[in-house]
Design an enzyme around this catalytic site. Structure first.
Site, PDB file in Angstrom:
ATOM      1  N   LYS A 133       0.809  -1.204   0.000  1.00 39.67           N
ATOM      2  CA  LYS A 133       0.000   0.000   0.000  1.00 39.67           C
ATOM      3  C   LYS A 133       0.846   1.260   0.000  1.00 39.67           C
ATOM      4  O   LYS A 133       0.402   2.330  -0.397  1.00 39.67           O
ATOM      5  CB  LYS A 133      -0.889   0.002   1.254  1.00 39.67           C
ATOM      6  CG  LYS A 133      -1.859  -1.150   1.339  1.00 39.67           C
ATOM      7  CD  LYS A 133      -2.587  -1.088   2.698  1.00 39.67           C
ATOM      8  CE  LYS A 133      -3.377  -2.334   2.937  1.00 39.67           C
ATOM      9  NZ  LYS A 133      -3.940  -2.341   4.327  1.00 39.67           N
TER      10      LYS A 133
ATOM     11  N   ASP B 234      14.307  -0.679   1.551  1.00 40.17           N
ATOM     12  CA  ASP B 234      14.977  -0.922   2.832  1.00 40.17           C
ATOM     13  C   ASP B 234      16.004  -2.044   2.617  1.00 40.17           C
ATOM     14  O   ASP B 234      17.119  -1.794   2.191  1.00 40.17           O
ATOM     15  CB  ASP B 234      13.889  -1.277   3.850  1.00 40.17           C
ATOM     16  CG  ASP B 234      14.425  -1.490   5.247  1.00 40.17           C
ATOM     17  OD1 ASP B 234      15.465  -0.945   5.589  1.00 40.17           O
ATOM     18  OD2 ASP B 234      13.776  -2.229   6.019  1.00 40.17           O
TER      19      ASP B 234
HETATM   20  P1  IMP Z   1      12.306  -4.065   1.778  1.00 38.23           P
HETATM   21  O1  IMP Z   1      11.714  -5.239   1.080  1.00 38.23           O
HETATM   22  O2  IMP Z   1      13.037  -4.442   3.021  1.00 38.23           O
HETATM   23  O3  IMP Z   1      13.144  -3.211   0.847  1.00 38.23           O
HETATM   24  O4  IMP Z   1      11.110  -3.181   2.307  1.00 38.23           O
HETATM   25  C1  IMP Z   1      10.287  -2.477   1.433  1.00 38.23           C
HETATM   26  C2  IMP Z   1       8.908  -2.289   1.984  1.00 38.23           C
HETATM   27  O5  IMP Z   1       8.903  -2.324   3.400  1.00 38.23           O
HETATM   28  C3  IMP Z   1       8.381  -0.923   1.597  1.00 38.23           C
HETATM   29  O6  IMP Z   1       7.559  -1.031   0.469  1.00 38.23           O
HETATM   30  C4  IMP Z   1       7.585  -0.496   2.798  1.00 38.23           C
HETATM   31  O7  IMP Z   1       6.261  -0.905   2.651  1.00 38.23           O
HETATM   32  C5  IMP Z   1       8.185  -1.240   3.949  1.00 38.23           C
HETATM   33  N1  IMP Z   1       9.117  -0.389   4.721  1.00 38.23           N
HETATM   34  C6  IMP Z   1      10.459  -0.454   4.744  1.00 38.23           C
HETATM   35  N2  IMP Z   1      10.987   0.456   5.579  1.00 38.23           N
HETATM   36  C7  IMP Z   1       9.924   1.129   6.084  1.00 38.23           C
HETATM   37  C8  IMP Z   1       9.804   2.231   6.996  1.00 38.23           C
HETATM   38  O8  IMP Z   1      10.781   2.792   7.536  1.00 38.23           O
HETATM   39  N3  IMP Z   1       8.545   2.655   7.253  1.00 38.23           N
HETATM   40  C9  IMP Z   1       7.442   2.087   6.687  1.00 38.23           C
HETATM   41  N4  IMP Z   1       7.511   1.065   5.833  1.00 38.23           N
HETATM   42  C10 IMP Z   1       8.747   0.592   5.535  1.00 38.23           C
END
Ligand code: IMP
Length: 180
Positions: free
Chosen positions: A46, A106
């Site tokens: 979302k 992230d």
């Molecule tokens: P990744 O797969 O670890 O790169 O995380 C990506 C997803 O995690 C993003 O689309 C966000 O929905 C969520 N996310 C990562 N870091 C944050 C944060 O600091 N706040 C809110 N959502 C996050």
């Protein structure tokens, strides 16, 4: 400025005006990129709904737009390490250049999993545009090409991003206080 959600306190980190500047810069780069044919933009729900709405209004290139709900966070502040929802995407992507739209990269697991999923379906290319990037926690192999701003490895909310489904509506971005 501070906001409180449950027991957590968040302080202002990036204002709506600064976000608008970053989104403009990303849109300019996407407009200047040579696309072999109109890209298919995939908004990761979302969290990316606000970023997507602002970004596409600044795009001057022909494109189409689809939405895909993926999650790896559940209600926690860190990634579970498993991306759910990839199989729910039923749009034909063969021979299309793809541009993934992410609110925040992230660990990079979400974009990496989606990229691999799409590459198996015969796409021409996969690019990524993200508003925020946390280099400190990134474990992926390919950096996002169109990136608004790098931030420290702390949890943020606002501008579409949530903590336990709260805070998505905030026009500015806030960071969790006492995060190290
Ligand atoms: P990744 O797969 O670890 O790169 O995380 C990506 C997803 O995690 C993003 O689309 C966000 O929905 C969520 N996310 C990562 N870091 C944050 C944060 O600091 N706040 C809110 N959502 C996050």
């Amino acid at each position: 400025m501070e906001v409180e959600i449950g027991e957590k306190k968040f302080r202002l980190m990036i204002t709506a005006d600064e976000i608008a500047l970053r989104v403009n810069e990303i849109a300019q780069k996407i407009n200047q990129q040579e696309w072999p044919e109109p890209p298919l933009l995939i908004c990761i729900l979302k969290g990316s709904f606000m970023f997507t709405a602002d970004l596409v209004r600044r795009l001057q290139i022909p494109h189409s737009l689809e939405f895909l709900q993926l999650s790896s966070y559940a209600n926690n502040l860190t990634s579970s390490g498993e991306v759910k929802g990839l199989d729910s995407f039923s749009v034909s992507v063969q021979n299309r250049p793809i541009l993934i739209l992410e609110d925040i990269v992230d660990t990079g697991l979400t974009i990496e999993s989606l990229r691999n999923h799409l590459l198996h379906q015969g796409v021409v290319s996969v690019h990524v545009a993200c508003l925020l990037f946390k280099p400190g926690s990134f474990k992926g192999s390919i950096l996002p090409e169109f990136c608004g701003q790098s931030i420290p490895d702390n949890f943020v909310i606002g501008y579409g991003m949530d903590v336990a489904e709260q805070g998505r509506n905030l026009p500015d971005i806030y960071v969790l206080e006492n995060a190290n």
